[in-house]
Design a protein around this motif. Structure first.
Motif, PDB file in Angstrom:
ATOM      1  N   PHE A  62       0.843  -1.201   0.000  1.00 41.58           N
ATOM      2  CA  PHE A  62       0.000   0.000   0.000  1.00 41.58           C
ATOM      3  C   PHE A  62       0.877   1.250   0.000  1.00 41.58           C
ATOM      4  O   PHE A  62       0.671   2.168  -0.796  1.00 41.58           O
ATOM      5  N   ASP A  63       1.855   1.278   0.891  1.00 41.52           N
ATOM      6  CA  ASP A  63       2.728   2.456   1.002  1.00 41.52           C
ATOM      7  C   ASP A  63       3.486   2.723  -0.301  1.00 41.52           C
ATOM      8  O   ASP A  63       3.607   3.876  -0.716  1.00 41.52           O
ATOM      9  N   ARG A  64       3.985   1.690  -0.937  1.00 38.22           N
ATOM     10  CA  ARG A  64       4.713   1.852  -2.198  1.00 38.22           C
ATOM     11  C   ARG A  64       3.837   2.401  -3.313  1.00 38.22           C
ATOM     12  O   ARG A  64       4.318   3.051  -4.221  1.00 38.22           O
ATOM     13  N   ASN A  65       2.556   2.079  -3.240  1.00 39.73           N
ATOM     14  CA  ASN A  65       1.627   2.456  -4.315  1.00 39.73           C
ATOM     15  C   ASN A  65       0.599   3.495  -3.870  1.00 39.73           C
ATOM     16  O   ASN A  65      -0.441   3.648  -4.496  1.00 39.73           O
ATOM     17  N   ARG A  66       0.897   4.198  -2.783  1.00 41.88           N
ATOM     18  CA  ARG A  66      -0.068   5.144  -2.203  1.00 41.88           C
ATOM     19  C   ARG A  66      -0.598   6.140  -3.231  1.00 41.88           C
ATOM     20  O   ARG A  66      -1.816   6.336  -3.333  1.00 41.88           O
ATOM     21  N   ASP A  67       0.257   6.775  -4.013  1.00 43.75           N
ATOM     22  CA  ASP A  67      -0.217   7.785  -4.968  1.00 43.75           C
ATOM     23  C   ASP A  67      -1.190   7.188  -5.972  1.00 43.75           C
ATOM     24  O   ASP A  67      -2.237   7.776  -6.264  1.00 43.75           O
ATOM     25  N   ARG A  68      -0.857   6.026  -6.498  1.00 41.72           N
ATOM     26  CA  ARG A  68      -1.738   5.354  -7.458  1.00 41.72           C
ATOM     27  C   ARG A  68      -3.069   4.979  -6.812  1.00 41.72           C
ATOM     28  O   ARG A  68      -4.140   5.131  -7.412  1.00 41.72           O
ATOM     29  N   ILE A  69      -3.018   4.463  -5.592  1.00 39.49           N
ATOM     30  CA  ILE A  69      -4.232   4.073  -4.873  1.00 39.49           C
ATOM     31  C   ILE A  69      -5.101   5.285  -4.582  1.00 39.49           C
ATOM     32  O   ILE A  69      -6.328   5.234  -4.737  1.00 39.49           O
ATOM     33  N   LEU A  70      -4.491   6.398  -4.178  1.00 41.07           N
ATOM     34  CA  LEU A  70      -5.277   7.605  -3.918  1.00 41.07           C
ATOM     35  C   LEU A  70      -5.944   8.111  -5.191  1.00 41.07           C
ATOM     36  O   LEU A  70      -7.086   8.592  -5.150  1.00 41.07           O
ATOM     37  N   GLU A  71      -5.279   7.995  -6.322  1.00 38.25           N
ATOM     38  CA  GLU A  71      -5.901   8.389  -7.599  1.00 38.25           C
ATOM     39  C   GLU A  71      -7.090   7.486  -7.916  1.00 38.25           C
ATOM     40  O   GLU A  71      -8.128   7.959  -8.383  1.00 38.25           O
ATOM     41  N   LEU A  72      -6.952   6.197  -7.669  1.00 42.09           N
ATOM     42  CA  LEU A  72      -8.077   5.276  -7.863  1.00 42.09           C
ATOM     43  C   LEU A  72      -9.239   5.654  -6.938  1.00 42.09           C
ATOM     44  O   LEU A  72     -10.402   5.646  -7.353  1.00 42.09           O
ATOM     45  N   ALA A  73      -8.916   5.990  -5.700  1.00 41.90           N
ATOM     46  CA  ALA A  73      -9.953   6.391  -4.741  1.00 41.90           C
ATOM     47  C   ALA A  73     -10.658   7.659  -5.209  1.00 41.90           C
ATOM     48  O   ALA A  73     -11.887   7.743  -5.150  1.00 41.90           O
TER      49      ALA A  73
END
Length: 88
Positions: A62-73
Motif C-alpha cells: 500500500f505504502d509503495r503504491n499510495r499515490d496510485r491508490i489515492l488516484e483510484l480512490a
C-alpha cells in the motif's frame, strides 16, 4: 452535484490492515465528512506480485503504491450518501 465538482482529500496518512475483511483501510475527507476506502488483498498483490501476503507485506505494498491508490480512490468517489468504497 456533478462528479467534476466533488473533491476528496487525504490529509491523514494512516492506514490499517483489516484481517477480517482482507484489506487495507484508509480514509478520505469531503469537507468534514469522513469516507472509508478499502483496498483488497488481491489488488495489492496485483500491484506488487513479488511481495508476500502477510500484514506487513500488504501494508508495505500500500505504502509503495499510495499515490496510485489515492488516484483510484478519487476516481471512485462520487459524493452522495455512500461512506465506504472498495478498490478491487
Amino acid at each position: 452535484m456533478g462528479k467534476s465538482s466533488v473533491v476528496i482529500n487525504f490529509p491523514n496518512p494512516s492506514r490499517i490492515y483489516d484481517a477480517s475483511r482482507h484489506c487495507v483501510c484508509f480514509w478520505g475527507y469531503d469537507n468534514s465528512r469522513e469516507i472509508a476506502f478499502l483496498v483488497d488483498d488481491a489488488m495489492l498483490t496485483k500491484l506488487n506480485p513479488d511481495m508476500g501476503s502477510d500484514e506487513h507485506a500488504l501494508l508495505a505494498a500500500f505504502d509503495r503504491n499510495r499515490d496510485r491508490i489515492l488516484e483510484l480512490a478519487r476516481s471512485l468517489y462520487s459524493g452522495g450518501p455512500q461512506n465506504r468504497y472498495t478498490i478491487a
